[in-house]
Design a protein around this motif. Sequence first.
Motif, short mmCIF file in Angstrom:
data_model
loop_
_atom_site.label_atom_id
_atom_site.label_comp_id
_atom_site.label_asym_id
_atom_site.label_seq_id
_atom_site.Cartn_x
_atom_site.Cartn_y
_atom_site.Cartn_z
N GLU A 189 -0.49 2.87 -2.48
CA GLU A 189 -0.84 2.87 -1.13
C GLU A 189 -1.87 3.81 -0.85
N PRO A 190 -2.66 3.43 0.32
CA PRO A 190 -3.67 4.32 0.87
C PRO A 190 -3.21 5.71 1.11
N LYS A 191 -4.01 6.78 1.06
CA LYS A 191 -3.58 7.93 1.45
C LYS A 191 -4.50 8.67 2.60
N ILE A 192 -4.29 9.41 3.46
CA ILE A 192 -4.86 9.91 4.46
C ILE A 192 -6.09 11.00 3.70
N GLY A 193 -7.53 10.81 3.91
CA GLY A 193 -8.31 11.52 3.25
C GLY A 193 -8.67 12.84 4.24
N ALA A 194 -9.71 13.60 3.99
CA ALA A 194 -10.42 14.50 4.87
C ALA A 194 -10.77 14.39 6.26
#
Length: 217
Positions: A189-194
Amino acid sequence: MDPGEEAAAPGGDDPFLLHAAKCALQGLPPRAAFTLPAAVPRLPQPFSTWIQNGLLTRLQTSAPAIRTLSSSNSFSQNIPSSLWKLGRLNHVAIAVPDLEKAQSLYKDVLGAQVSETVALPEHGVYVVFVELGNTKLELLHPLGEKSPIASFLQKNKTGGMHHICIEVDDIKAAMTELKKKKIRILSEEPKIGAHGKPVIFLHPKDCHGVLVELEQA
């Protein structure tokens, strides 16, 4: 009637005119337009001269454009539609062994606008952004023992380009389609980036040796 007046008002359904137009659209040489079939009567000299000097030239000039437009339309119709699109280049990420020295290089030596250091423990990195106007550089430094940047720096002692990040308008649709095309994604799944937005990473072996990050626009 003045010959010029006669030449300026040809009939729209004149057989000679139709024959000339047909030859031009078929890409035949100019002389073919004046080699009339037996069934087509020859016209008075002033009208033939007007055709040769004016109309035929315009018809021959427009014929390739018509064929090119037709070919372009056929090409665009063959491109499959996609539910997502690539956007702009968001950043180029560079792994650095010494984050403070790297910050100083871009800020004090090159005069760029440099952000404060941001810790991203879920990604195992410290991040600093360098603003470049049209895009950004992302300076990466290891955070934690299992940091992927630590293993990268073991192989590249002086650092180097780690990945590129491109924005997409629908990251979920991108994941679905890329999986169908056998492109490996490094997380389920997508992760939260910077930037506080969902991101995914594509396997470099499926992207010609480049680690590609996709970020929701």
